[in-house]
Motif scaffolding. Structure first.
Motif, PDB file in Angstrom:
ATOM      1  N   LYS A 117       0.831  -1.201   0.000  1.00 58.05           N
ATOM      2  CA  LYS A 117       0.000   0.000   0.000  1.00 58.05           C
ATOM      3  C   LYS A 117       0.870   1.258   0.000  1.00 58.05           C
ATOM      4  O   LYS A 117       0.543   2.253  -0.678  1.00 58.05           O
ATOM      5  CB  LYS A 117      -0.916  -0.012   1.228  1.00 58.05           C
ATOM      6  CG  LYS A 117      -2.019   1.036   1.163  1.00 58.05           C
ATOM      7  CD  LYS A 117      -3.022   0.725   0.071  1.00 58.05           C
ATOM      8  CE  LYS A 117      -4.181   1.688   0.080  1.00 58.05           C
ATOM      9  NZ  LYS A 117      -5.156   1.424  -0.987  1.00 58.05           N
ATOM     10  N   LEU A 127       2.131   1.776  -3.435  1.00 58.25           N
ATOM     11  CA  LEU A 127       1.066   2.280  -4.290  1.00 58.25           C
ATOM     12  C   LEU A 127       0.842   3.771  -4.085  1.00 58.25           C
ATOM     13  O   LEU A 127       0.599   4.511  -5.055  1.00 58.25           O
ATOM     14  CB  LEU A 127      -0.219   1.497  -4.010  1.00 58.25           C
ATOM     15  CG  LEU A 127      -1.425   1.761  -4.920  1.00 58.25           C
ATOM     16  CD1 LEU A 127      -1.119   1.351  -6.349  1.00 58.25           C
ATOM     17  CD2 LEU A 127      -2.656   1.014  -4.404  1.00 58.25           C
ATOM     18  N   TRP A 173      -0.977  -2.501  -8.008  1.00 62.96           N
ATOM     19  CA  TRP A 173      -2.372  -2.679  -7.576  1.00 62.96           C
ATOM     20  C   TRP A 173      -2.780  -4.144  -7.618  1.00 62.96           C
ATOM     21  O   TRP A 173      -3.479  -4.630  -6.722  1.00 62.96           O
ATOM     22  CB  TRP A 173      -3.281  -1.837  -8.465  1.00 62.96           C
ATOM     23  CG  TRP A 173      -4.744  -1.978  -8.143  1.00 62.96           C
ATOM     24  CD1 TRP A 173      -5.355  -1.672  -6.970  1.00 62.96           C
ATOM     25  CD2 TRP A 173      -5.766  -2.484  -8.998  1.00 62.96           C
ATOM     26  NE1 TRP A 173      -6.704  -1.936  -7.039  1.00 62.96           N
ATOM     27  CE2 TRP A 173      -6.976  -2.437  -8.287  1.00 62.96           C
ATOM     28  CE3 TRP A 173      -5.770  -2.949 -10.307  1.00 62.96           C
ATOM     29  CZ2 TRP A 173      -8.176  -2.861  -8.837  1.00 62.96           C
ATOM     30  CZ3 TRP A 173      -6.972  -3.368 -10.856  1.00 62.96           C
ATOM     31  CH2 TRP A 173      -8.164  -3.322 -10.116  1.00 62.96           C
ATOM     32  N   LYS A 174      -2.350  -4.870  -8.626  1.00 64.49           N
ATOM     33  CA  LYS A 174      -2.668  -6.294  -8.708  1.00 64.49           C
ATOM     34  C   LYS A 174      -2.022  -7.061  -7.561  1.00 64.49           C
ATOM     35  O   LYS A 174      -2.617  -8.010  -7.020  1.00 64.49           O
ATOM     36  CB  LYS A 174      -2.187  -6.849 -10.050  1.00 64.49           C
ATOM     37  CG  LYS A 174      -3.135  -6.571 -11.204  1.00 64.49           C
ATOM     38  CD  LYS A 174      -4.463  -7.279 -11.020  1.00 64.49           C
ATOM     39  CE  LYS A 174      -5.366  -7.140 -12.211  1.00 64.49           C
ATOM     40  NZ  LYS A 174      -6.680  -7.813 -12.005  1.00 64.49           N
ATOM     41  N   LYS A 231      -4.101  -6.410  -4.550  1.00 64.47           N
ATOM     42  CA  LYS A 231      -5.381  -7.115  -4.621  1.00 64.47           C
ATOM     43  C   LYS A 231      -5.222  -8.593  -4.312  1.00 64.47           C
ATOM     44  O   LYS A 231      -6.138  -9.239  -3.785  1.00 64.47           O
ATOM     45  CB  LYS A 231      -5.983  -6.920  -6.010  1.00 64.47           C
ATOM     46  CG  LYS A 231      -7.415  -7.396  -6.135  1.00 64.47           C
ATOM     47  CD  LYS A 231      -7.969  -7.089  -7.510  1.00 64.47           C
ATOM     48  CE  LYS A 231      -9.410  -7.588  -7.638  1.00 64.47           C
ATOM     49  NZ  LYS A 231      -9.966  -7.306  -8.981  1.00 64.47           N
ATOM     50  N   ASP A 278     -13.169  -2.075  -5.697  1.00 65.07           N
ATOM     51  CA  ASP A 278     -11.708  -2.111  -5.806  1.00 65.07           C
ATOM     52  C   ASP A 278     -11.220  -1.278  -6.993  1.00 65.07           C
ATOM     53  O   ASP A 278     -10.232  -0.545  -6.910  1.00 65.07           O
ATOM     54  CB  ASP A 278     -11.231  -3.555  -5.955  1.00 65.07           C
ATOM     55  CG  ASP A 278     -11.176  -4.266  -4.624  1.00 65.07           C
ATOM     56  OD1 ASP A 278     -11.256  -3.577  -3.588  1.00 65.07           O
ATOM     57  OD2 ASP A 278     -11.064  -5.504  -4.621  1.00 65.07           O
ATOM     58  N   PHE A 304      -8.770   2.104  -7.242  1.00 60.24           N
ATOM     59  CA  PHE A 304      -7.568   2.166  -8.067  1.00 60.24           C
ATOM     60  C   PHE A 304      -7.594   3.379  -8.993  1.00 60.24           C
ATOM     61  O   PHE A 304      -6.548   3.982  -9.272  1.00 60.24           O
ATOM     62  CB  PHE A 304      -7.425   0.882  -8.878  1.00 60.24           C
ATOM     63  CG  PHE A 304      -6.277   0.926  -9.849  1.00 60.24           C
ATOM     64  CD1 PHE A 304      -4.969   0.927  -9.400  1.00 60.24           C
ATOM     65  CD2 PHE A 304      -6.509   0.989 -11.208  1.00 60.24           C
ATOM     66  CE1 PHE A 304      -3.912   0.980 -10.284  1.00 60.24           C
ATOM     67  CE2 PHE A 304      -5.457   1.034 -12.099  1.00 60.24           C
ATOM     68  CZ  PHE A 304      -4.147   1.031 -11.638  1.00 60.24           C
ATOM     69  N   ASP A 328      -6.266   6.205  -7.026  1.00 60.97           N
ATOM     70  CA  ASP A 328      -4.816   6.124  -6.884  1.00 60.97           C
ATOM     71  C   ASP A 328      -4.117   6.490  -8.197  1.00 60.97           C
ATOM     72  O   ASP A 328      -3.065   7.140  -8.193  1.00 60.97           O
ATOM     73  CB  ASP A 328      -4.407   4.712  -6.453  1.00 60.97           C
ATOM     74  CG  ASP A 328      -4.886   4.378  -5.048  1.00 60.97           C
ATOM     75  OD1 ASP A 328      -5.027   5.324  -4.238  1.00 60.97           O
ATOM     76  OD2 ASP A 328      -5.123   3.193  -4.758  1.00 60.97           O
TER      77      ASP A 328
END
Length: 390
Positions: free
Chosen positions: A141, A144, A165-166, A169, A194, A198, A201
Motif C-alpha cells: 500500500k 502504491l 495494484w494487482k 489485490k 476495488d 484504483f 490512486d
C-alpha cells in the motif's frame, strides 16, 4: 469292459504381461523434450522477502502451464513403490526440484540442496520468505501511494501502478458469497469498489498538467471504470503532443530596425528634443555635431586633454560603415597635423583645398597660423572643458 476314452486336454494359453504404463499428454507425469532439470522457468530468481510474492506468482504460473503444480501444493502425493506410476513420480519430483533450485539465488539454493521432495522445498520457501498479511499489505500500500508519474508517459505510469495494484489485490481478502444462493452479485460489486479505489490512486499520481482531465473524471457521476478513465487521460496526453506550443511572454522577437548609419543621422539632426545630446557622425561621440568636431576641423590652440585620462570609446560612425571616396581624406589628427597627404594625388589636393576655402568663405571663418579655424561667436571662447566628449 471297454477302456475309457482319455480326456483331451486343452492347450495352455499364454497370459501376456501387463503393458507398461505410458503417461499421456494430459498426465502430470508427462515430460516433453524441453522438460529437464536444467530449465529456468522464471525470468527473475528469488533473492529475498521483498520479491517473494512476485516470484511465487510467476513460478506457480509456470508449473500450471506444465501441469506440475500438484508436485508442490500436495495434491499429488508419492504413490506406493509397487504402483506403476511410482517411478514416473520420482522422475518428475526430481525435475521440479531442479526447477526450484534454478529459480532462486545461489545462497537460497544451498539451503535446498538436501531437501528430499519438491513439496518440502516449497514449504521451506513459504515459511522462510512469505510475510504475514499485515506487514506485506502495508508495504504494498505504501508503494502504491508513493508511486508518481514524474518523467514517465501515461502508458508507462499506468503499467507500473497497475502491477502494484494487482499485487495488493492478491493479498487483500476477497468477499464472496459462500451459500451459493446469493443473487445480489456481491463479487461484482466488490470488484467494482476495488476498481474505483484504483482509479483514485491512478489519478492521484498524475502530473500537474493533467489537472483538467483529473477534475473532469472526478466530477463524473457515476464514476467511470478503469478503462474509461485511462482512455481519457491518454487522449489528453495525445492532444498535448499535437497542440502547438504558445509563444512565451519571455521570448524576444526580432523586429526590423533602421541601419546604424540611418540611426546616427537621425540622432545627429539639427533638431533635438528636450535634453537629448547630439551625436557627431564623424567621430561617433556625444556632445557635439560634425560642424564643431575638433577631429575634423582641428583642435583649438591651448587644447588640453581631460585630466581624468578617461577617453570615451567612439561608437561606430556612418563614415566607418561606408567606403571612403577618393576625393576625401582625413586631413586632421589628434595633434592637429595633416596626415596621409603623400598618398593624395595633385588633383585631389587641389580639390581638397578648394573645398576648404569654399567652406571657410561660407562660414566667414579664418585660419589660424596652426591651420585650425579660429573661434567664432557661435562656439564661444574656449574654456578648456571638453564639451564634445561622450
Amino acid at each position: 469292459m471297454a477302456d475309457p476314452v482319455p480326456a483331451v486336454l486343452a492347450p495352455a494359453v499364454a497370459v501376456a504381461p501387463p503393458a507398461p504404463y505410458t503417461p499421456d499428454f494430459d498426465s502430470p507425469y508427462y515430460l516433453s523434450t524441453s522438460d529437464h532439470g536444467g530449465v529456468v522457468i522464471v525470468t527473475k530468481p528469488l533473492t529475498g522477502v521483498g520479491d517473494f510474492p512476485s516470484w511465487l506468482r510467476a513460478f506457480r504460473m509456470a508449473l500450471e502451464g506444465r501441469n506440475k503444480i500438484g508436485f508442490v501444493d500436495g495434491s499429488l502425493p508419492m504413490p506406493a513403490e509397487d504402483d506403476p506410476t511410482h517411478r514416473f513420480w520420482v522422475r518428475n519430483n526430481a525435475i521440479v526440484g531442479g526447477w526450484i533450485m534454478n529459480s532462486v539465488a545461489e545462497h537460497i539454493a544451498q539451503s535446498l540442496l538436501y531437501v528430499d521432495t519438491a513439496r518440502d522445498m516449497w514449504l521451506f520457501l513459504s515459511k522462510s520468505y512469505q510475510q504475514s498479511s499485515a506487514p506485506r499489505k502495508y508495504r504494498v500500500k505504501q508503494k502504491l501511494r508513493d508511486l508518481r508519474q514524474a518523467s514517465m508517459d501515461v502508458a508507462s505510469y499506468f503499467t507500473a501502478i497497475f502491477a502494484v495494484w494487482k499485487e495488493f489485490k492478491s493479498i487483500r481478502a476477497n468477499h464472496s458469497c459462500t451459500c451459493g444462493r446469493c443473487t445480489c452479485l456481491l463479487s461484482k460489486r466488490w470488484n467494482d469498489e476495488d476498481e474505483s479505489d484504483f482509479v483514485i490512486d491512478f489519478l492521484f499520481g498524475l502530473n500537474d498538467e493533467y489537472e483538467g482531465v483529473r477534475s473532469h473524471i472526478l466530477a463524473m457521476d457515476p464514476p467511470p471504470d478503469l478503462q474509461t478513465a485511462y482512455n481519457l487521460v491518454l487522449q489528453q496526453e495525445q492532444q498535448r503532443l499535437i497542440r502547438p506550443v504558445k509563444p512565451s511572454d519571455a521570448v524576444v522577437f526580432q523586429t526590423s530596425s533602421p541601419s546604424l548609419p540611418e540611426a546616427i543621422s537621425a540622432v545627429s539632426s539639427s533638431t533635438f528634443k528636450g535634453k537629448q545630446r547630439p551625436l557627431c557622425t564623424h567621430c561617433g561621440l556625444y556632445g557635439h555635431t560634425i560642424q564643431k568636431c575638433y577631429r575634423l576641423h582641428g583642435f583649438p590652440p591651448g587644447y588640453r586633454a581631460p585630466k581624468s585620462g578617461i577617453t570615451a570609446s567612439p561608437r561606430p560612425s556612418a563614415r566607418s560603415q561606408t567606403k571612403p571616396s577618393n576625393n576625401f581624406a582625413n586631413v586632421a589628427t589628434d595633434t592637429g597635423c595633416v596626415a596621409d597627404v603623400d598618398k593624395l594625388s595633385l588633383n585631389q589636393i587641389h580639390d581638397l583645398c578648394s573645398k576648404i576655402n569654399n567652406r571657410l568663405k561660407s562660414s566667414n571663418a579664418t585660419i589660424t597660423e596652426n591651420g585650425a579655424p579660429a573661434s567664432d561667436p557661435d562656439t564661444g571662447t574656449f574654456s578648456g572643458i571638453d564639451d564634445w566628449e561622450g
